[in-house]
Motif scaffolding. Structure first.
Motif, mmCIF file in Angstrom:
data_model
loop_
_atom_site.group_PDB
_atom_site.id
_atom_site.type_symbol
_atom_site.label_atom_id
_atom_site.label_comp_id
_atom_site.label_asym_id
_atom_site.label_seq_id
_atom_site.Cartn_x
_atom_site.Cartn_y
_atom_site.Cartn_z
ATOM 1 N N SER A 61 60.651 50.142 10.708
ATOM 2 C CA SER A 61 60.313 49.819 10.346
ATOM 3 C C SER A 61 59.582 48.229 12.050
ATOM 4 N N LYS A 63 58.518 45.525 11.768
ATOM 5 C CA LYS A 63 58.698 43.879 11.427
ATOM 6 C C LYS A 63 60.284 43.642 11.981
ATOM 7 N N ASN A 84 53.342 47.124 8.452
ATOM 8 C CA ASN A 84 52.947 46.249 7.436
ATOM 9 C C ASN A 84 51.832 45.355 7.734
ATOM 10 N N SER A 85 51.028 45.741 8.774
ATOM 11 C CA SER A 85 49.432 44.357 8.628
ATOM 12 C C SER A 85 48.606 45.282 9.936
ATOM 13 N N GLU A 88 50.876 44.821 13.212
ATOM 14 C CA GLU A 88 51.357 45.139 13.503
ATOM 15 C C GLU A 88 50.923 46.801 14.278
ATOM 16 N N MET A 104 51.759 52.519 6.827
ATOM 17 C CA MET A 104 51.500 51.255 6.966
ATOM 18 C C MET A 104 51.626 50.351 5.038
ATOM 19 N N GLY A 106 52.906 46.676 2.803
ATOM 20 C CA GLY A 106 52.183 45.251 2.896
ATOM 21 C C GLY A 106 51.244 45.522 1.707
ATOM 22 N N LYS A 109 47.290 43.970 1.595
ATOM 23 C CA LYS A 109 46.605 44.166 3.106
ATOM 24 C C LYS A 109 45.047 43.767 2.563
ATOM 25 N N ASP A 113 42.361 44.936 6.944
ATOM 26 C CA ASP A 113 44.134 45.645 7.239
ATOM 27 C C ASP A 113 43.582 47.386 7.270
ATOM 28 N N GLU A 128 50.835 49.121 -3.135
ATOM 29 C CA GLU A 128 51.408 48.359 -3.603
ATOM 30 C C GLU A 128 51.206 47.797 -5.343
ATOM 31 N N GLU A 132 45.040 47.348 -5.695
ATOM 32 C CA GLU A 132 44.678 48.099 -4.127
ATOM 33 C C GLU A 132 44.551 49.110 -4.129
#
Length: 416
Positions: A61, A63, A84-85, A88, A104, A106, A109, A113, A128, A132
């Motif tokens: 991860s 981040k 996460n973006s 990244e 990916m 997030g 997004k 992205d 999520e 989305e």
């Protein structure tokens, strides 16, 4: 917490893989982040060994620490990346990570992205929300591709951790609620440009109790059964990260082998490949932050302050999460004092410790703030016009500057 294999006192001076930290501070100035490459690699290998009997795929991860040299050190060992973006993702690709080893996440997004991820050919996007999912379908249709998608399920398991880093509770913003599953399955059946391949969860960070993972995993397996009953072939389960590390010697982390012993029997029965997303677990204790003592002062009630040149702008965790970081003298000291260790930022929350017994360092000497390899440099900022610090990596006694210190000119280069 120090791992003596990589950080230890040598001739009374704290060293990283044999390189004295005071020498690095003199060469690169302070505040300074110092990362042990071998500590990173060995922690990744320990994770892989714990879960070696399970069909799995580990994605660091990023981040936790997104320096491209950190990413590359792990990628060279075969590790994938959880980003996460778009930013990244850009870092991971620049570090040379195979796009088919990148996933990916997030909760927010953007279409940009999503498009960047699809055009880069990454392994999987994790949705999520139902909204989305519709955006991913629309972008994939426009690009004329099929998007490989996993869905993050919110298992409504509240783990015992700081409220800002719990992510599996229905009160939080993450994932698709279990009450929306039927609508989600119907949506997938109507989509022509999405391949539903994975179920995902993440319940938070610094989870010490294996039972929270077990309970959340059982809920995820219920969703897996429901998906298969609807005719979906789910080949992957992503159970996230959040495995703990030791910050305080008095509160040792639950060994990763203990998590493996609980999770492997449950996960083996699924017939899927398991994806893990450790970040802090790999990076936290691979790095320290070296800071110089600027001043010592005592007020009229006898309170002692050690004022250092690092602050919440370099390591925000104590201010943001009330997190504990062990603080020791770079040079071994015989005496101790009780003091607040504070930074130069114009905020009362700019502290690393309050009323802590620490080495009796003098002005001009150095302190090492331990366990700073995760969520340290990556969360640094320019508040108060501060210059983000340099980062150095040590590899078997060889030192590399992996990030230059900011300059004044960089503070205004984007202002027009």
């Amino acid at each position: 917490m120090l791992d003596s294999r990589f950080f230890s006192y040598k001739d009374t001076v704290l060293s990283c893989e044999g390189v004295a930290l005071d020498a690095l501070a003199a060469e690169y100035s302070t505040p300074l982040f110092v990362v042990s490459r071998n500590a990173l690699v060995e922690q990744y290998r320990a994770f892989e060994e714990a879960f070696s009997s399970l069909s799995h795929f580990t994605c660091y991860s990023v981040k936790a620490n997104f320096n491209i040299h950190v990413i590359k050190a792990l990628s060279d060992q075969g590790c994938g990346c959880d980003v996460n973006s778009g930013g990244e993702l850009f870092r991971a690709l620049k570090a040379g990570v195979d796009p088919q080893k990148i996933i990916m996440a997030g909760v927010g997004k953007s279409d940009q992205d999503i498009e960047y991820a699809l055009q880069s050919g990454i392994f999987m996007l994790k949705a999520e929300s139902l909204s989305e999912l519709r955006h991913i379908e629309a972008v994939a249709r426009r690009l004329g591709v099929t998007a490989s998608v996993g869905v993050r399920i919110n298992p409504n398991v509240t783990a015992e951790t700081h409220p800002y880093i719990t992510t599996g509770d229905s009160k939080e913003k993450f994932g698709i609620d279990e009450g929306s599953l039927d609508e989600m399955f119907d949506l997938f059946k109507s989509m022509k440009h999405v391949n539903f391949m994975c179920l995902d969860m993440h319940i938070g960070s610094q989870i010490f109790d294996t039972e929270f993972y077990h309970a959340a995993t059982e809920k995820l397996l219920d969703v897996l059964d429901a998906a298969r009953a609807k005719g979906f072939s789910i080949d992957y389960l992503d159970i996230g990260g959040g495995f703990p590390v030791t910050y305080e010697p008095q509160k040792p982390a639950t060994p990763i082998e203990q998590f493996a012993s609980v999770l492997i029997p449950v996960l083996k029965k699924t017939g899927t490949t398991i994806i893990f997303e450790p970040g802090r677990f790999i990076a936290a204790n691979s790095g320290v932050m070296v800071t110089k003592v600027l001043y010592r002062k005592r007020n009229h009630i006898g309170k002692e302050f050690v004022i250092v040149d690092a602050g919440m702008t370099e390591l925000i965790r104590p201010a943001l999460y009330q997190s504990y970081h062990e603080i020791i003298g770079v040079k071994q000291q015989e005496a101790t004092i009780v003091a607040d260790v504070v930074g130069p930022v114009c905020e009362s929350g700019d502290f690393f410790a309050r009323g802590r017994t620490i080495d009796a360092v003098g002005e001009g000497e150095y302190l090492a703030i331990l366990s700073a390899g995760a969520y340290g440099a990556v969360m640094s900022n320019n508040y108060n016009g501060r210059l983000r610090p340099a980062e150095v990596m040590v590899d078997n006694g060889r030192t590399s500057l992996i990030r230059k210190r900011d300059t004044f000119e960089q503070l205004i280069e984007n202002e027009v």
